[in-house]
Every structure is written in structure tokens, then in C-alpha cells.
Design an enzyme around this catalytic site. Structure first.
Site, PDB file in Angstrom:
ATOM      1  N   HIS A 493      41.506  34.027  29.780  1.00 19.15           N
ATOM      2  CA  HIS A 493      41.940  35.244  30.448  1.00 19.15           C
ATOM      3  C   HIS A 493      43.428  35.302  30.784  1.00 19.15           C
ATOM      4  CE1 HIS A 493      41.485  38.983  32.381  1.00 19.15           C
ATOM      5  NE2 HIS A 493      40.366  38.789  33.010  1.00 19.15           N
ATOM      6  N   TYR A 608      35.886  45.259  44.189  1.00 17.69           N
ATOM      7  CA  TYR A 608      37.013  45.177  43.253  1.00 17.69           C
ATOM      8  C   TYR A 608      36.650  45.939  41.987  1.00 17.69           C
ATOM      9  CZ  TYR A 608      40.599  42.838  40.324  1.00 17.69           C
ATOM     10  OH  TYR A 608      41.661  42.551  39.515  1.00 17.69           O
ATOM     11  N   THR A 621      47.074  44.618  35.426  1.00 17.36           N
ATOM     12  CA  THR A 621      45.991  45.284  36.140  1.00 17.36           C
ATOM     13  C   THR A 621      46.373  45.577  37.584  1.00 17.36           C
ATOM     14  OG1 THR A 621      44.979  43.193  36.826  1.00 17.36           O
ATOM     15  CG2 THR A 621      44.202  44.166  34.744  1.00 17.36           C
TER      16      THR A 621
END
Length: 787
Positions: A493, A608, A621
Site C-alpha cells: 500500500h 473513516y 487521500t
């Protein structure tokens, strides 16, 4: 300390003998150009020297092409042809003598040159033309950047009967005028993208307090207001000044710190905690031949890599007009996260001529080029089949080797330094870490059966963590192929966010439709030559290394056995019905998740939702907080069931509008959490303690959600091939007592929910939460349908 912020894819040549002859070791330790050569190429008449020359020529061709593309992108929206036209026009006007060049610029330049010969006058015209062209070009670029700073279009109503404001119409026409006539390349807009704006502390404080109001009682909220006011009047002013300076000199004031502190400095396991996965288009099953499916998907991925290298990939445009930042595409391939004691680092190579393949505990280095071209699917299938046919046994420690990448980062860093720093272990590790990507030819089936949900759940678990040792979790992504031909991926990630890899995955599945298969399931086409033979990687593991590998394997089993994953397929209705309700599909689903969580936990929780900030340069993000005052009011009305249906609908629409506004704010750089995160980082650098920031950054995200995008590539016509859409993907839970929920709106009547939690938690159960989601979606439908 940043854990709570982490938002979450002929066997005779293949010897398994771990005792490698000295001459073979020597050959493996030669420079890369020799290491990349294969027996097949040498037998085809090649030589080590020839391979070196070929590799060098290919490398220089790529460098020249990359330089040319960078020049084209660097002057966009202008073109190089306009440069020659400008110089030609100036020269024509100057030499004709009939019309004077404005301000007599050329003559002034000639006066500075050694003479007035025709040659020097041409030089003067060239210099003048270049100066004029550069001035016009950069004026256009900065004008475009100023236009992209306009955010009004984001907040325009798109409902039936809505009108576009005059300001947006003027902006729309201006952007179209500046960008018409030239087809943009992948990085064409990078220089025209604005920087992420830095919000004021007051605005962030106001938005934060609104977001936590439904989570706190009056006394708790009064205390939080006091902490926020103290922070705003005190240390925040100094912290904000440092952020202002950073926002001036950096491309993005968030992204580098986000990558470093949220990802690379994390010392916990990547498996489950950070990596995410993606699933096949499960409504299609083009072939059951594992080698053939692997070959086509590998070839499609390599085509995607070539599009990135040549910058021929179309940049994604919102509303077909506003570009998203393409920076993250640079590291899709040839990228590995390397472990460190205190912090990891991302290693990215400009090129790689091979992939690494794992099968039944054995690793192989597989060349993917021949005479300057990518191998065809039919040629790659031969290579994959050779690996599948290999009957050799793994070397000692080889079977569970990848468990090191699944475990604690510090342990892996020490093991890598101690046991993989030299010799054949270093050579073999390089073959994996320097590969374009890793492919796992699994020895299990990936199944989907609408009548047996457990099969799809197991499919997801196989991609999320596998057996704990059959995924190279450090690699940018690992392709996974089941024995029955179904596919998926596992992705690291830190280097990028899910939409980027989702774009590649969508491209690969769409390209597969073009490539196709024979009726017997094999790849189409005839090999033009005997493809290079996969090379079995060799390992020499001392007892201490075997002990470390085994310890990592045991730890990985403990971690993956605690995962509770449920993939819920909602086929009662989808995007079509939501649009009829005149509600944003994302807001619709987020409200359903709020209702489901309240029923499941009996309380509201900090939620979230990931949104992107790629409207800005190097944006990644931002967090949307779906639990709002408006959403909690609607949820309570549904649970208490005291209000009439019309009033519940009104509350729902208000909550959806509030959520949509929050999502738009996050995309436009007006979020809460990234700003607070950066203020916290500055406070740590300055060694200043802030009770407010400390408390905010320690709040757990018990409900972490994300929507998987689709329709990112124009090469896949989803109307023509509606079943080709992927079932999305998922990630592990962020909090020990929370849920991770990823969803993809796969069509007019289909939604996939990937729900994860931990079995060790007594507060959560993924299957129970899936039923609550189903119930909530049904209740919302009844609100609009029942009279």
C-alpha cells in the site's frame, strides 16, 4: 503512533538441487546483462556480448523516448510543432522586410550577435522565436493551473432540472479552449496541477468539532471544545507557520509525510494490516487452464506497463475535463518495499526484463522479452506450464521464505541483512525484488458459487493473506492464479492507493477480452520461437536463517487465523434504484453502513471513508467522516421508529446532502484529518506536546470504509461487457474491535461488500454485520417504495 491513521493484490531444466556448482554461482554473480541472458537465447545463436549490446541499445532507446515524452509533457498544452511554426513565422516576417517584427525584437537580438550574415539572422530568429514560444507556453500552463484551482464546478448540483452557474460555464469553456487540439499524454497535466491548499486552523477546528458532536455527550463535547480552543489560541499558530512554509516549497504538504509516517515507519506486519487485495471478474470464467490464464493476465499487465513507460496511457479526467494526478503510476511496476530497522524504503527501478514466479514453494526467474518485444501470451503459457510441470522439491527454507515479508518489519530487516546480503541468497533475492512483479501459481482453486457464500469468502482470504508464505508482501503487487484459472492480486500500500492498481486491473481484464482464448482454453497464437526457460532460484539457508523463517511463519499463521472475512453480494438492487431516489450512490451506502453499525454495536463510532485528493499535484487521500449530526439523527429515527415515513426520508436526504458536501470538501483540500496529521508531525519535530492533537490522533477508526472505483479505462466498454467488472477488493480491519468495509457498486443491480474483522474481538462478527447491511439496505428501499 500513527497506527490509527493507517487507512487501509520441460522440467528437466529446472533443477531443485540446492548445492549449486561453483561455476554456476560465478555465472549468477555476473553483471545484470549476463544474468538476464537465458539458455534459450544462447542456443538461438546469441552470445553474452550480444545480449549486453542488445540490453544497452534497448536501455538507450527507452531513455531517449522518455526524454522526448518529458519534453512533450513539459510544454503541454502547447506542442513542439508550434515552436517550429513560431520560429518559421518570425523568420519569414523578418526576411521579407515588408512587415516589421513587433518591437523590432529580432533586430535587437542581431545587434548582440557577432555579425549580420544570413546565418546570424537565422540564429536571431531562432532565439527570438524560442523566447516568444516559451513565454506563451508557460503563460498557457499557468493559466491552466489557475483554472484548475477553481472548485465551484465540484459543488454544482447535477440533479434533473439543475442549472450550471455562469462562472462554471465560463470556466468550462476556458479549460476546453486551452486543452483542445492536443491529445494529452499520461503526465501532460502534471505541471498544470495546483498544489494542495492548506486550510486555516480555525476552519479545521470548526469542521472537527462538528464531526465529533454525535460521538460525545454534552460534558465530553464541552471538554473537547476547551482543548480545541486552547490549541487554536496557543501552539497551533507556530505549527501552522511551519506548514505554510512547507506548502510553499513542497509539491504537496501531506504526501511525503503520509508515505513515511503512516506506511514506511510502521513496524507491524504488512499482511492483513496494510496490504489489500482485488478479485477477478467473477461473473466470467474464460478458461480453467491455469497456465493460459496466467499468461494472458501477465501479458496484459506488461502492456499496461508499456503504456505507462511510453506515457500513452490516457490520464483520468473527472467529468472528461479535470485531470487527476498521475504521479502514482510511476511505481506500479519494478517496485519493492525494502525493510529497515526503523523505517522501510521504496525501491523503484526504471526497468526490469523479468518477473518472479512462485509455485509449490519454489521461486523462478522468468524472462519476459525476446529481441526487444514482450513475449506473446502463447509463449508465456509455455513458460508457466514448464513451472507447473516441474516436480522438484523446494530447497530448505524456501517453502516458507515469504513469511519474512509477512511479519514484523524489524525482524525481516535483520534477517535480510544477516542472511541475504551476499552469495546466491542475495542473487536470488534480487531476482524477486527487482522483478517487474511477482506471480503466484497457487495450488488451490478460487471459487465463486452464488449458493455457497463461504467459497467467495475463502477466495478473498486467499488473496488477502494466502497461506502466509505464498505472497511476496513487499512487492508493489503480486498476481495470484488459482488452479481453475480464476485470478486476483495482493498489493502493498505504501507506493500508491487502490484506485491506481484498480485501473491496471480493469485494463488487464478488459484487454483479456480482446486477446481471448481457444475453445480448449489455451491461449491464441503460435509461438515464434522456443521461449526462454524459467530459471529456478537457488538458496543456501544456514540454521539461523531457517529459525527466523520458521518464527515468521508461526507469526503469520497467528495473524491470518484471526481474520474474519465476509464478502456479501447484494443483488436486490443497486445504482439504478439509488439514482431514482435522487441520492448519491456513495452517500446512500454510507448511510446504510451507519444504520448497520448502530444496530450492530448499539452506538455511533468514528467512521473513516477514503476519498482522493488527486485533483492536486501528488495528492493521495483524505478522510471523509460519514458519522455526522445529520446521519445520526436519521439513524435514530429509523431505530426508534417514531417518525412518519416522509420525515425519515427528509432526514435521510439531508444526511446524504451533508455527506456529499463533506466528500466534496475532502476532494478540494478542505478535509480535517490530513491537516491535523501534519500539525502533529510538526509538533513531534519541534518536540512540543499538544494534548488536543495527541487525543485526536489516538481516536480509533472502528468503522473504516472505502469504495472501489470502476470505469477508469475507456478501453473497456462496461455496457457491452457488463459482467467483466471486477468484484472489487478489500482490506483488513484497522481497529482490533472494528470493521473494515470495502464496497464496489458493480452495476445497476449489484453491489459487493468486503467486510473484515478479527475473530479475537467479542464486539465484532463479519457475517453478523453483513446481515445488518442487508437489513439496512432493505429498510431504505422500503422508505421510498412503500406508501
Amino acid at each position: 503512533m500513527f497506527t490509527s491513521l493507517r487507512a487501509r493484490h520441460a522440467s528437466g531444466h529446472l533443477s531443485a538441487d540446492s548445492s549449486v556448482p561453483d561455476e554456476e554461482i560465478g555465472e549468477r554473480e555476473l553483471p545484470d546483462c549476463f544474468f538476464h541472458s537465458t539458455r534459450a537465447r544462447l542456443e538461438d545463436g546469441g552470445s553474452p556480448l550480444g545480449c549486453c549490446l542488445f540490453s544497452g541499445v534497448r536501455s538507450w532507446k527507452k531513455r531517449i523516448a522518455r526524454f522526448k515524452n518529458n519534453v512533450h509533457c513539459g510544454v503541454y498544452p502547447a506542442s513542439l510543432s508550434s515552436l517550429w511554426a513560431t520560429i518559421g513565422a518570425l523568420a519569414g516576417v523578418h526576411f521579407s522586410g515588408k512587415v516589421a517584427v513587433p518591437y523590432d525584437i529580432v533586430e535587437r537580438v542581431v545587434e548582440l550577435l557577432p555579425g549580420r550574415t544570413n546565418t546570424w539572422q537565422v540564429v536571431a530568429c531562432t532565439v527570438t522565436g524560442l523566447s516568444v514560444w516559451l513565454t506563451c507556453t508557460y503563460t498557457l500552463r499557468y493559466t491552466l493551473k489557475m483554472l484548475f484551482m477553481y472548485q465551484g464546478w465540484m459543488y454544482e448540483s447535477r440533479g434533473a432540472g439543475s442549472k450550471v452557474s455562469k462562472a462554471t460555464l465560463l470556466w468550462l469553456g476556458s479549460v476546453k479552449l486551452l486543452t483542445m487540439g492536443r491529445q494529452p499524454m499520461l503526465y501532460s497535466y502534471q505541471g498544470s496541477l495546483p498544489r494542495l491548499p492548506l486550510p486555516s486552523v480555525k476552519d479545521t477546528m470548526d469542521r472537527y468539532l462538528l464531526s465529533v458532536r454525535p460521538l460525545l455527550d454534552d460534558k465530553q463535547f464541552e471538554r473537547m471544545e476547551g482543548l480545541a480552543e486552547e490549541f487554536q489560541r496557543g501552539i497551533s499558530k507556530k505549527l501552522q507557520r511551519y506548514l505554510v512554509l512547507k506548502s510553499w516549497w513542497s509539491s504537496n504538504y501531506v504526501s511525503d509525510w503520509w508515505e513515511e509516517f503512516v506506511y514506511l515507519r510502521g513496524r507491524s506486519a504488512l499482511m492483513v494490516n496494510s496490504n489489500f487485495y482485488g478479485i477477478d471478474a467473477i461473473l466470467l470464467h474464460p478458461t480453467t487452464n491455469q497456465a493460459a490464464r496466467a499468461a494472458v493476465i501477465i501479458h496484459s499487465c506488461l502492456l499496461f506497463r508499456r503504456l505507462i513507460e511510453r506515457q500513452e496511457l490516457e490520464p483520468i479526467l473527472v467529468q472528461n475535463l479535470v485531470p487527476l494526478c498521475s504521479w502514482q503510476y510511476e511505481r506500479v511496476f519494478n517496485t519493492t518495499r525494502l525493510p529497515g530497522i526503523e523505517t522501510d524504503r521504496i525501491s523503484h527501478l526504471s526497468d526490469s526484463t523479468h518477473i518472479a514466479v512462485f509455485n509449490k514453494g519454489r521461486y523462478y526467474r522468468v524472462p519476459i522479452y525476446w529481441k526487444g518485444r514482450i513475449l506473446k501470451p502463447c509463449e508465456i503459457e509455455i513458460q508457466m506450464q514448464r513451472i507447473l510441470d516441474d516436480q522438484s522439491e523446494p530447497a530448505k527454507g524456501e517453502l516458507h521464505l515469504a513469511s519474512l515479508t509477512a511479519g514484523q518489519r524489524k525482524n525481516w530487516a535483520l534477517a535480510r541483512h544477516n542472511f541475504f546480503g551476499k552469495g546466491i541468497n542475495r542473487t536470488s533475492l534480487d531476482a524477486i525484488e527487482k522483478a517487474a512483479f511477482v506471480v503466484c501459481l497457487d495450488d488451490v482453486e478460487y471459487n465463486f458459487d452464488p449458493n455457497d457464500p463461504n467459497k467467495l469468502d475463502q477466495y478473498g482470504r486467499t488473496l488477502l493473506h494466502g497461506k502466509g508464505y505464498d505472497r511476496w508482501f513487499d512487492k508493489s503487487f503480486t498476481l495470484c492464479i488459482g488452479t481453475n484459472g480464476r485470478v486476483g492480486f495482493n498489493s502493498e500500500h505504501s507506493w500508491a492507493d487502490a484506485p491506481v492498481l484498480g485501473h491496471m486491473w480493469e485494463f488487464a481484464l478488459g484487454e483479456e477480452l480482446t486477446i481471448g482464448y481457444k475453445e480448449d482454453g489455451h491461449t491464441i497464437g503460435t509461438p515464434e520461437f522456443e521461449p526462454p526457460t524459467p530459471t529456478r532460484l537457488q538458496w543456501d539457508m544456514p540454521p539461523a536463517a531457517l529459525k527466523e523463517i520458521e518464527a515468521a511463519f508461526v507469526a503469520s499463521q497467528d495473524l491470518l487465523s484471526d481474520v474474519d472475512l465476509r464478502i456479501y453480494v447484494h443483488d436486490h438492487y443497486g445504482k439504478g434504484f439509488m439514482k431514482k431516489c435522487r441520492v448519491s450512490p456513495d452517500a446512500f451506502i454510507q448511510m446504510a453502513l451507519q444504520l448497520a453499525y448502530y444496530r450492530d454495536a448499539g452506538k455511533f463510532s468514528l467512521t473513516y471513508e477514503a476519498s482522493m485528493t488527486r485533483l492536486y499535484r501528488e495528492g493521495r487521500t483524505e478522510t471523509v467522516r460519514p458519522c455526522t449530526i445529520e446521519s445520526s439523527a436519521w439513524v435514530k429515527s429509523m431505530v426508534e421508529n417514531k417518525l412518519p415515513r416522509e420525515e425519515k426520508i427528509k432526514l435521510l436526504l439531508t444526511a446524504c446532502q451533508r455527506h456529499q458536501k463533506g466528500y466534496q470538501d475532502a476532494m478540494c483540500g478542505k478535509g480535517i484529518d490530513r491537516h491535523l496529521f501534519c500539525l502533529y508531525v510538526v509538533s513531534k519535530y519541534l518536540e512540543v506536546d499538544s494534548p488536543f492533537l495527541k487525543e485526536v490522533l489516538s481516536e480509533p477508526w472502528r468503522l473504516s470504509t472505502s469504495q472501489t472505483p470502476h470505469g477508469q479505462t475507456s478501453r473497456l466498454d462496461l455496457k457491452k461487457h457488463p459482467q467483466c467488472i471486477s468484484a472489487g477488493g478489500g482490506f483488513g480491519p484497522v481497529a482490533d474491535d472494528g470493521y473494515g468495509v470495502s464496497y464496489i457498486i458493480a452495476g445497476e443491480d449489484l453491489i459487493f461488500f468486503h467486510i473484515s474483522s478479527k475473530k479475537s474481538s467479542h464486539e465484532t462478527e463479519s457475517n453478523r454485520f453483513a446481515k445488518q447491511i442487508e437489513r439496512s439496505l432493505a429498510d431504505i428501499r422500503d422508505l421510498f417504495e412503500k406508501k
